[in-house]
Design a protein around this motif. Structure first.
Motif, PDB file in Angstrom:
ATOM      1  N   VAL A 211     -14.267  -0.172   2.087  1.00 34.80           N
ATOM      2  CA  VAL A 211     -13.429  -0.845   3.102  1.00 34.80           C
ATOM      3  C   VAL A 211     -11.963  -0.829   2.650  1.00 34.80           C
ATOM      4  CG1 VAL A 211     -12.920  -3.092   4.169  1.00 34.80           C
ATOM      5  CG2 VAL A 211     -15.285  -2.297   3.990  1.00 34.80           C
ATOM      6  N   PHE A 212     -11.767  -1.072   1.369  1.00 33.19           N
ATOM      7  CA  PHE A 212     -10.401  -1.103   0.828  1.00 33.19           C
ATOM      8  C   PHE A 212      -9.710   0.251   1.020  1.00 33.19           C
ATOM      9  CE2 PHE A 212      -7.726  -2.148  -3.182  1.00 33.19           C
ATOM     10  CZ  PHE A 212      -6.790  -2.794  -2.405  1.00 33.19           C
ATOM     11  N   TYR A 216      -6.370   0.879   3.141  1.00 33.49           N
ATOM     12  CA  TYR A 216      -5.160   1.468   2.553  1.00 33.49           C
ATOM     13  C   TYR A 216      -4.620   2.588   3.449  1.00 33.49           C
ATOM     14  CZ  TYR A 216      -1.978   3.254  -0.973  1.00 33.49           C
ATOM     15  OH  TYR A 216      -0.845   3.650  -1.634  1.00 33.49           O
ATOM     16  N   ASN A 217      -5.542   3.416   3.930  1.00 32.54           N
ATOM     17  CA  ASN A 217      -5.113   4.512   4.805  1.00 32.54           C
ATOM     18  C   ASN A 217      -4.620   3.992   6.150  1.00 32.54           C
ATOM     19  OD1 ASN A 217      -5.402   7.007   3.288  1.00 32.54           O
ATOM     20  ND2 ASN A 217      -7.505   6.315   3.049  1.00 32.54           N
ATOM     21  N   GLU A 218      -5.244   2.920   6.635  1.00 32.50           N
ATOM     22  CA  GLU A 218      -4.766   2.316   7.889  1.00 32.50           C
ATOM     23  C   GLU A 218      -3.348   1.762   7.729  1.00 32.50           C
ATOM     24  OE1 GLU A 218      -8.762   0.883  10.285  1.00 32.50           O
ATOM     25  OE2 GLU A 218      -7.861  -0.529   8.892  1.00 32.50           O
ATOM     26  N   THR A 219      -3.062   1.245   6.542  1.00 29.88           N
ATOM     27  CA  THR A 219      -1.714   0.714   6.279  1.00 29.88           C
ATOM     28  C   THR A 219      -0.685   1.833   6.457  1.00 29.88           C
ATOM     29  OG1 THR A 219      -2.638  -0.844   4.698  1.00 29.88           O
ATOM     30  CG2 THR A 219      -0.274  -0.434   4.529  1.00 29.88           C
ATOM     31  N   ARG A 230       5.051   7.003   5.353  1.00 33.80           N
ATOM     32  CA  ARG A 230       3.740   6.827   4.712  1.00 33.80           C
ATOM     33  C   ARG A 230       3.879   6.723   3.191  1.00 33.80           C
ATOM     34  NH1 ARG A 230      -0.494   8.520   8.232  1.00 33.80           N
ATOM     35  NH2 ARG A 230      -1.932   8.734   6.512  1.00 33.80           N
ATOM     36  N   SER A 231       4.812   7.516   2.620  1.00 30.12           N
ATOM     37  CA  SER A 231       4.902   7.572   1.151  1.00 30.12           C
ATOM     38  C   SER A 231       5.373   6.244   0.552  1.00 30.12           C
ATOM     39  CB  SER A 231       5.850   8.694   0.734  1.00 30.12           C
ATOM     40  OG  SER A 231       7.128   8.466   1.286  1.00 30.12           O
ATOM     41  N   THR A 232       6.031   5.416   1.345  1.00 25.07           N
ATOM     42  CA  THR A 232       6.478   4.114   0.826  1.00 25.07           C
ATOM     43  C   THR A 232       5.272   3.284   0.380  1.00 25.07           C
ATOM     44  OG1 THR A 232       8.402   4.178   2.268  1.00 25.07           O
ATOM     45  CG2 THR A 232       7.778   2.014   1.449  1.00 25.07           C
ATOM     46  N   VAL A 233       4.127   3.492   1.055  1.00 23.90           N
ATOM     47  CA  VAL A 233       2.917   2.711   0.736  1.00 23.90           C
ATOM     48  C   VAL A 233       2.413   3.036  -0.675  1.00 23.90           C
ATOM     49  CG1 VAL A 233       0.602   2.072   1.588  1.00 23.90           C
ATOM     50  CG2 VAL A 233       2.388   2.695   3.211  1.00 23.90           C
ATOM     51  N   ASP A 234       2.834   4.176  -1.220  1.00 19.69           N
ATOM     52  CA  ASP A 234       2.393   4.536  -2.576  1.00 19.69           C
ATOM     53  C   ASP A 234       3.258   3.897  -3.669  1.00 19.69           C
ATOM     54  OD1 ASP A 234       0.370   6.170  -1.532  1.00 19.69           O
ATOM     55  OD2 ASP A 234       1.753   7.847  -1.305  1.00 19.69           O
ATOM     56  N   ASP A 235       4.302   3.201  -3.263  1.00 21.22           N
ATOM     57  CA  ASP A 235       5.219   2.638  -4.269  1.00 21.22           C
ATOM     58  C   ASP A 235       4.771   1.210  -4.679  1.00 21.22           C
ATOM     59  OD1 ASP A 235       7.339   2.592  -6.002  1.00 21.22           O
ATOM     60  OD2 ASP A 235       8.882   2.338  -4.466  1.00 21.22           O
ATOM     61  N   TYR A 236       5.580   0.574  -5.530  1.00 22.87           N
ATOM     62  CA  TYR A 236       5.233  -0.776  -6.001  1.00 22.87           C
ATOM     63  C   TYR A 236       5.056  -1.739  -4.824  1.00 22.87           C
ATOM     64  CZ  TYR A 236       7.108   1.097 -10.379  1.00 22.87           C
ATOM     65  OH  TYR A 236       7.365   1.878 -11.465  1.00 22.87           O
ATOM     66  N   ILE A 292      -2.707   0.973  18.344  1.00 28.21           N
ATOM     67  CA  ILE A 292      -3.140   1.417  17.010  1.00 28.21           C
ATOM     68  C   ILE A 292      -4.517   0.805  16.762  1.00 28.21           C
ATOM     69  CG2 ILE A 292      -2.638   1.333  14.530  1.00 28.21           C
ATOM     70  CD1 ILE A 292       0.297   0.676  15.283  1.00 28.21           C
ATOM     71  N   GLU A 293      -5.501   1.639  16.449  1.00 25.56           N
ATOM     72  CA  GLU A 293      -6.808   1.061  16.134  1.00 25.56           C
ATOM     73  C   GLU A 293      -6.867   0.777  14.641  1.00 25.56           C
ATOM     74  OE1 GLU A 293     -10.615   2.821  16.142  1.00 25.56           O
ATOM     75  OE2 GLU A 293     -11.456   0.862  16.663  1.00 25.56           O
ATOM     76  N   CYS A 294      -6.862  -0.489  14.283  1.00 22.45           N
ATOM     77  CA  CYS A 294      -6.894  -0.847  12.864  1.00 22.45           C
ATOM     78  C   CYS A 294      -8.114  -1.734  12.616  1.00 22.45           C
ATOM     79  CB  CYS A 294      -5.605  -1.550  12.461  1.00 22.45           C
ATOM     80  SG  CYS A 294      -5.598  -1.951  10.718  1.00 22.45           S
ATOM     81  N   LEU A 295      -9.122  -1.166  11.953  1.00 18.63           N
ATOM     82  CA  LEU A 295     -10.369  -1.899  11.723  1.00 18.63           C
ATOM     83  C   LEU A 295     -10.120  -3.142  10.862  1.00 18.63           C
ATOM     84  CD1 LEU A 295     -12.849   1.050  10.939  1.00 18.63           C
ATOM     85  CD2 LEU A 295     -12.355  -0.033  13.134  1.00 18.63           C
ATOM     86  N   THR A 296      -9.208  -3.013   9.897  1.00 21.70           N
ATOM     87  CA  THR A 296      -8.978  -4.132   8.980  1.00 21.70           C
ATOM     88  C   THR A 296      -8.341  -5.315   9.707  1.00 21.70           C
ATOM     89  OG1 THR A 296      -8.499  -2.420   7.354  1.00 21.70           O
ATOM     90  CG2 THR A 296      -8.070  -4.683   6.681  1.00 21.70           C
ATOM     91  N   VAL A 297      -7.353  -5.029  10.550  1.00 18.53           N
ATOM     92  CA  VAL A 297      -6.702  -6.108  11.304  1.00 18.53           C
ATOM     93  C   VAL A 297      -7.737  -6.773  12.212  1.00 18.53           C
ATOM     94  CG1 VAL A 297      -4.988  -6.631  13.103  1.00 18.53           C
ATOM     95  CG2 VAL A 297      -4.376  -5.115  11.209  1.00 18.53           C
ATOM     96  N   ASN A 298      -8.572  -5.957  12.890  1.00 23.01           N
ATOM     97  CA  ASN A 298      -9.585  -6.529  13.792  1.00 23.01           C
ATOM     98  C   ASN A 298     -10.579  -7.408  13.030  1.00 23.01           C
ATOM     99  OD1 ASN A 298      -8.415  -5.236  15.927  1.00 23.01           O
ATOM    100  ND2 ASN A 298      -9.844  -3.515  15.936  1.00 23.01           N
TER     101      ASN A 298
END
Ligand SMILES: NC(=O)c1ccc[n+]([C@@H]2O[C@H](COP(=O)([O-])OP(=O)(O)OC[C@H]3O[C@@H](n4cnc5c(N)ncnc54)[C@H](O)[C@@H]3O)[C@@H](O)[C@H]2O)c1
Length: 321
Positions: A211-212, A216-219, A230-236, A292-298
């Motif tokens: 799920v995690f 992460y990919n949904e983020t 998208r690449s910002t999500v890979d930073d601190y 946007i279909e986001c399973l985590t938010v739902n």
């Protein structure tokens, strides 16, 4: 060149940032809204309420009047997002045109759904620097190694703020993706709750981290749709903060998720609950509006807001993984 720096909010984060950067500054003025905290800091060099066992750096002086910040070069805003707008209205009348604002608030404005840098721009006409990362205040307070991300559209502001923040213990990455950096700090609250719910329900590790991975990919997808990279999500500000908030019990949102996963519903007025709830409502609105279909938010929305059974919500999520 040592600068004069102001920090607003003498809570856990404001005091910790002050402690980290005080050696880099000419003068550090820490604004405490409550007079007794201000007096504690100036008289005993301790913030008894938030970090009672750590002596504060000698450069730190507390103030109780925002007007005392009129000559500072940089101001770190370490206050809840709910009070950002009113604080900026006040500050705009006080500080010089050259003063740089740095927002550390990981939240979105209630009702308007605006990011903190948007609120700051509306009230002051200035582009803020935003700071976000896996920055646990109690660790920063002890001067333990940490890293963070700062973002701004202005290269010069990034250079100045980086020079104020960087020490041998605090590593700073910079980027120009303000939207992505701010949204990382907002969305990570949802991931933290989601992982907390799984933990509270006793979901096995293989499934929890599957799920995690999806979350992460949904983020990345949400941030891209909102205009970030998208690449910002890979930073601190992304990976680092998401991991910290989603796996450690020091995270308030993670703990909130654990309670809900265990079927413990908290009093609606609890401040902790409200923060996580607000983020879930706002992100659900944003995702629905932008299709946007986001399973985590739902998943989080169903459990925390609609109070659906965590088990049913989890299996609905799992089916779509
Ligand atoms: N960027 C990061 O890595 C990071 C890490 C932790 C916290 N934060 C952010 O820092 C902010 C503060 O978090 P915290 O953990 O220190 O919370 P906290 O509750 O410990 O402290 C908040 C402080 O703000 C003060 N405050 C409230 N309203 C105010 C106002 N109108 N004017 C001045 N001060 C006011 C409170 O009295 C309190 O001292 C939050 O927005 C949070 O998202 C950022």
């Amino acid at each position: 060149m040592s600068l004069n720096v102001g920090v607003i909010g003498a809570g856990a984060m404001g005091t910790a940032i002050s402690q980290c950067i005080a050696p880099n500054t000419n003068k550090l003025l820490l604004y405490a809204r409550r007079k007794e905290i201000c007096d504690d800091i100036n008289e005993g060099h301790i913030n008894c309420e938030y970090h009672p066992s750590v002596k504060l750096h000698e450069n730190i002086r507390a103030v109780n009047d925002l007007c005392d910040l009129k000559d500072v070069d940089v101001i770190f805003l370490c206050i809840p997002s709910s009070v950002m707008r009113q604080t900026m209205v006040q500050l705009n009348e006080i500080v010089s045109d050259k003063c740089i604002f740095v927002s550390t608030a990981k939240g979105i404005e209630n009702k308007t759904n605006k990011r903190m840098s948007e609120v700051i721009k509306e009230e002051t006409g200035r582009s803020a620097v935003v700071l976000s990362g896996p920055n646990i205040a109690s660790e920063m307070m002890k001067n333990l190694p940490s890293a963070t991300t700062i973002a701004s559209i202005k290269k010069k502001d990034l250079e100045i703020v980086k020079s104020v923040l960087s020490t041998s213990k605090l590593k700073v990455n910079t980027n120009h993706d303000v939207i992505g950096t701010e949204f990382c700090g907002i969305i990570k609250n949802i991931l933290a709750i989601s992982q907390g719910i799984c933990k509270g329900m006793g979901i096995n590790d293989n499934a929890k981290f599957a799920v995690f991975t999806k979350s992460y990919n949904e983020t990345k997808c949400i941030i891209e749709k909102l205009g970030g990279n998208r690449s910002t999500v890979d930073d601190y500000c992304g990976f680092g903060d998401i991991i910290t908030a989603s796996t450690l019990n020091v995270s308030r949102n993670h703990t909130l998720g654990i309670w809900y996963g265990q079927g413990v519903y908290l009093d609606e007025q609890t401040g902790v609950l409200f923060e996580g709830k607000n983020t879930a409502i706002v992100l659900k609105e944003i995702c629905d509006k932008l299709n946007i279909e986001c399973l985590t938010v739902n998943f989080v929305y169903d459990v925390i807001i609609l109070k659906k059974s965590p088990k049913k919500a989890f299996y609905a999520l799992w089916e779509k993984l």
